[in-house]
Design a protein around this motif. Structure first.
Motif, PDB file in Angstrom:
ATOM      1  N   GLY A 120       0.824  -1.208   0.000  1.00  0.00           N
ATOM      2  CA  GLY A 120       0.000   0.000   0.000  1.00  0.00           C
ATOM      3  C   GLY A 120       0.854   1.253   0.000  1.00  0.00           C
ATOM      4  O   GLY A 120       0.552   2.232  -0.696  1.00  0.00           O
ATOM      5  N   ALA A 121       1.949   1.211   0.787  1.00  0.00           N
ATOM      6  CA  ALA A 121       2.850   2.366   0.833  1.00  0.00           C
ATOM      7  C   ALA A 121       3.518   2.587  -0.516  1.00  0.00           C
ATOM      8  O   ALA A 121       3.666   3.722  -0.978  1.00  0.00           O
ATOM      9  N   MET A 122       3.903   1.495  -1.191  1.00  0.00           N
ATOM     10  CA  MET A 122       4.576   1.625  -2.485  1.00  0.00           C
ATOM     11  C   MET A 122       3.631   2.167  -3.557  1.00  0.00           C
ATOM     12  O   MET A 122       4.035   2.949  -4.419  1.00  0.00           O
ATOM     13  N   ARG A 123       2.359   1.752  -3.518  1.00  0.00           N
ATOM     14  CA  ARG A 123       1.391   2.297  -4.479  1.00  0.00           C
ATOM     15  C   ARG A 123       1.259   3.809  -4.295  1.00  0.00           C
ATOM     16  O   ARG A 123       1.215   4.571  -5.267  1.00  0.00           O
ATOM     17  N   ALA A 124       1.196   4.239  -3.037  1.00  0.00           N
ATOM     18  CA  ALA A 124       1.107   5.678  -2.774  1.00  0.00           C
ATOM     19  C   ALA A 124       2.412   6.377  -3.149  1.00  0.00           C
ATOM     20  O   ALA A 124       2.406   7.513  -3.639  1.00  0.00           O
ATOM     21  N   ASP A 125       3.548   5.694  -2.920  1.00  0.00           N
ATOM     22  CA  ASP A 125       4.847   6.232  -3.329  1.00  0.00           C
ATOM     23  C   ASP A 125       4.873   6.519  -4.827  1.00  0.00           C
ATOM     24  O   ASP A 125       5.382   7.552  -5.271  1.00  0.00           O
ATOM     25  N   LEU A 126       4.333   5.580  -5.607  1.00  0.00           N
ATOM     26  CA  LEU A 126       4.328   5.745  -7.062  1.00  0.00           C
ATOM     27  C   LEU A 126       3.481   6.954  -7.472  1.00  0.00           C
ATOM     28  O   LEU A 126       3.898   7.750  -8.320  1.00  0.00           O
ATOM     29  N   GLU A 127       2.317   7.091  -6.858  1.00  0.00           N
ATOM     30  CA  GLU A 127       1.465   8.240  -7.181  1.00  0.00           C
ATOM     31  C   GLU A 127       2.134   9.544  -6.763  1.00  0.00           C
ATOM     32  O   GLU A 127       2.037  10.558  -7.466  1.00  0.00           O
ATOM     33  N   LEU A 128       2.832   9.518  -5.621  1.00  0.00           N
ATOM     34  CA  LEU A 128       3.546  10.709  -5.166  1.00  0.00           C
ATOM     35  C   LEU A 128       4.656  11.068  -6.155  1.00  0.00           C
ATOM     36  O   LEU A 128       4.835  12.241  -6.512  1.00  0.00           O
ATOM     37  N   ALA A 129       5.406  10.061  -6.614  1.00  0.00           N
ATOM     38  CA  ALA A 129       6.484  10.311  -7.576  1.00  0.00           C
ATOM     39  C   ALA A 129       5.941  10.905  -8.867  1.00  0.00           C
ATOM     40  O   ALA A 129       6.535  11.822  -9.448  1.00  0.00           O
ATOM     41  N   GLU A 130       4.789  10.396  -9.330  1.00  0.00           N
ATOM     42  CA  GLU A 130       4.181  10.933 -10.549  1.00  0.00           C
ATOM     43  C   GLU A 130       3.828  12.409 -10.376  1.00  0.00           C
ATOM     44  O   GLU A 130       4.049  13.224 -11.282  1.00  0.00           O
ATOM     45  N   MET A 131       3.293  12.764  -9.215  1.00  0.00           N
ATOM     46  CA  MET A 131       2.957  14.162  -8.964  1.00  0.00           C
ATOM     47  C   MET A 131       4.207  15.027  -8.928  1.00  0.00           C
ATOM     48  O   MET A 131       4.241  16.128  -9.509  1.00  0.00           O
ATOM     49  N   LEU A 132       5.245  14.541  -8.260  1.00  0.00           N
ATOM     50  CA  LEU A 132       6.480  15.322  -8.136  1.00  0.00           C
ATOM     51  C   LEU A 132       7.113  15.576  -9.496  1.00  0.00           C
ATOM     52  O   LEU A 132       7.584  16.683  -9.786  1.00  0.00           O
ATOM     53  N   VAL A 133       7.117  14.557 -10.349  1.00  0.00           N
ATOM     54  CA  VAL A 133       7.671  14.728 -11.699  1.00  0.00           C
ATOM     55  C   VAL A 133       6.823  15.711 -12.492  1.00  0.00           C
ATOM     56  O   VAL A 133       7.344  16.573 -13.207  1.00  0.00           O
ATOM     57  N   GLU A 134       5.518  15.591 -12.363  1.00  0.00           N
ATOM     58  CA  GLU A 134       4.605  16.436 -13.129  1.00  0.00           C
ATOM     59  C   GLU A 134       4.821  17.911 -12.842  1.00  0.00           C
ATOM     60  O   GLU A 134       4.747  18.746 -13.750  1.00  0.00           O
ATOM     61  N   VAL A 135       5.102  18.262 -11.587  1.00  0.00           N
ATOM     62  CA  VAL A 135       5.250  19.680 -11.240  1.00  0.00           C
ATOM     63  C   VAL A 135       6.706  20.125 -11.197  1.00  0.00           C
ATOM     64  O   VAL A 135       7.005  21.255 -10.827  1.00  0.00           O
ATOM     65  N   GLY A 136       7.636  19.236 -11.578  1.00  0.00           N
ATOM     66  CA  GLY A 136       9.023  19.652 -11.706  1.00  0.00           C
ATOM     67  C   GLY A 136       9.869  19.507 -10.465  1.00  0.00           C
ATOM     68  O   GLY A 136      10.979  20.054 -10.413  1.00  0.00           O
ATOM     69  N   HIS A 137       9.419  18.734  -9.467  1.00  0.00           N
ATOM     70  CA  HIS A 137      10.247  18.476  -8.283  1.00  0.00           C
ATOM     71  C   HIS A 137      11.183  17.299  -8.612  1.00  0.00           C
ATOM     72  O   HIS A 137      11.099  16.222  -8.012  1.00  0.00           O
ATOM     73  N   LEU A 138      12.066  17.509  -9.566  1.00  0.00           N
ATOM     74  CA  LEU A 138      12.800  16.394 -10.163  1.00  0.00           C
ATOM     75  C   LEU A 138      13.771  15.735  -9.197  1.00  0.00           C
ATOM     76  O   LEU A 138      13.919  14.509  -9.184  1.00  0.00           O
TER      77      LEU A 138
END
Length: 523
Positions: A120-138
């Motif tokens: 469950g934590a890893m699924r949320a991690d993946l969604e968090l990473a997608e958001m960070l990439v999308e807004v440029g928190h590379l």
């Protein structure tokens, strides 16, 4: 009944994974009709919310969420509660409430790990990473993806590992490390991906092709993607057109992050084509929307446009503030190209050079790819922070601006009622070349004189001194002047007599409102 409901729910999840959302809706309706216990009914409703988010129907998802939240609370199912919270974070993110979405996902991750729910934590991690990439928190996203990739490999989660590699490819592409992005994409070619991630893979492939100059790759699935691809291809005119359309669409849908990105592209290209008023309006709003949505890349680029505009207005203090803020953000979040541009901008502003050096004075340039260096130089040129913008534009009111590109498409020459192009030595009306001036030495000097100062009344003395370069004498020059004015009127077309007007004081060009005169100011 429960078995049938579970079967329909499974079909709905498969259809949702494949992107067949109409079939997923139908399967969920059938599942809801068969569900005979609270937990199963709650699972169906949570999936319904997830589908609404996937379709972009955020308002409906918000309306449905309280009802689903009550159903989940009644069955006290923690995984369902987390799934609904992730949906809520997705809604917040798409609505531009990025910081809230990221904060909520971080809480979900921490709670899941505390109770031992690593998946469950890893699924949320993946969604968090997608958001960070999308807004440029590379930089933050890259670190998270390394850890997530290691976990996915350890547990044999092939699909999740492929998603990690996709996001790593996207970071590489943003940094213009084309070869690395291509390698990462090759790793996921044979992996079964959800429709969302399959769309990302296709978008990345188009991005790679665009970076390599393939203009056929520009047509994307959205106006914003098309604008980004066109910019990567160097097609400023298409990027500006699609960027404007993307801004309108994002504003209508309330997607503040997308609005900030589209307006940043528009602001940069409006400045490149010399329209400082439009550039200022787009950059100011882009900076506001990007700040609200925590979208770093577009915010940095908007700040750089504002720095260039302030420098053009000779407000070097304000220009320095904007450029320093841009450099600080770019360095903090790992935006290599923007960091190089901001560093050069600060160097130019500090020395107030009319012809600044073209080298990029930053440590980032030493490790950047060749493509990143080219992109930085292109952005510097658009913003006027590299070699001086060599082309001078004059509008119908006589206002002048200097631009980096003389592209007819970017300057909108084909849509204008009248263009006097001193670079190509032609007169253009509504996209049609009506006169070639290359072998008409005297006529073009006379026309360029008028076009460079529209609405200004030139006396006969001024005209003769500047065109013939001798002292005016009525017996020698009146007839020649009259004859050449008539020739210019004929070259301009049927309304030439209205465009070149005569009065007792002299001659003047009274052009249409969308008039443009273009010349090479470096000569």
């Amino acid at each position: 009944a429960s078995s049938l409901a579970n079967l329909h729910l499974g079909f709905a999840q498969v259809d949702s994974f494949r992107g067949n959302l109409s079939a997923a809706r139908a399967a969920l309706a059938r599942a809801a009709g068969c569900a005979d216990d609270g937990e199963l009914a709650a699972r169906v409703e949570v999936q319904r919310v997830r589908n609404l988010v996937q379709e972009g129907r955020l308002a409906e998802a918000r309306v449905l969420r309280p009802q689903v939240e009550r159903a989940v609370a009644e069955v006290d199912c923690v995984p369902l509660r987390d799934e609904l919270a992730r949906c809520e974070a997705a809604v917040d993110f798409q609505s531009g409430n990025t910081e809230l979405a990221i904060e909520n996902l971080q809480h979900i991750i921490a709670a899941a790990r505390q109770r031992g729910d690593e998946f469950g934590a890893m699924r949320a991690d993946l969604e968090l990473a997608e958001m960070l990439v999308e807004v440029g928190h590379l930089r933050v996203a890259a670190g998270l993806l390394v850890a997530l990739g290691a976990g996915a490999a350890r547990y044999g989660l092939t699909a999740m590992l492929a998603c990690v590699e996709l996001l790593q490819a996207r970071i590489a592409l943003v940094e213009l490390r084309d070869d690395l992005a291509a390698e990462q994409l090759a790793l996921v070619e044979r992996t079964a991906l959800s429709s969302t991630h399959l769309g990302l893979a296709r978008a990345l492939e188009r991005g790679l092709q665009a970076c390599r100059g393939n203009r056929n790759a520009v047509e994307g699935e959205s106006s914003l993607e098309c604008a980004q691809l066109a910019l990567a291809c160097g097609d400023g005119a298409m990027a500006l057109q699609r960027g404007r359309k993307a801004a309108v669409e994002a504003d209508r849908l309330g997607y503040r992050a997308d609005l900030g990105k589209a307006l940043a592209i528009v602001a940069r290209l409006e400045l490149a084509r010399g329209d400082r008023k439009a550039a200022a309006a787009a950059a100011s709003r882009s900076a506001r929307e990007s700040l609200h949505a925590a979208s770093i890349e577009s915010r940095v680029e908007a700040l750089l446009v504002l720095a260039a505009l302030a420098r053009d207005c000779e407000d070097l203090r304000e220009a320095s503030v904007y450029a320093r803020d841009a450099k600080s953000l770019a360095a903090e979040y790992g935006l290599v190209v923007q960091q190089m541009v901001a560093a050069q901008a600060l160097e130019v502003i500090a020395h107030d050079d009319s012809d600044p050096r073209s080298t990029l004075p930053t440590a980032s340039a030493a490790t950047a790819s060749e493509r990143a260096l080219v992109a930085a130089e292109c952005m510097l040129s658009d913003l006027g922070f590299s070699s001086a913008r060599p082309y001078r534009c004059v509008d119908a009111a006589g206002a002048e601006s200097f631009v980096a590109s003389a592209s007819p498409d970017l300057l909108g020459m084909n849509e204008r009622s009248l263009v006097v192009d001193a670079i190509r030595q032609v007169i253009v009306r509504k996209g049609e070349g009506v006169a070639d001036l290359r072998r008409r030495s005297l006529l073009k000097r006379l026309l360029f004189l008028f076009a460079a100062r529209p609405m200004y009344v030139f006396s006969k003395e001024e005209i003769v001194e500047q065109v013939w370069e001798v002292e005016y004498h009525p017996l020698r020059h009146d007839a020649a002047l009259f004859t050449n004015i008539m020739r210019i009127r004929r070259l301009l077309g049927e309304d030439g007599i209205e465009l070149i007007q005569v009065s007792e004081a002299g001659y003047s060009l009274n052009p249409p409102k969308d008039f443009l005169y273009l010349e090479d100011a470096s000569r």
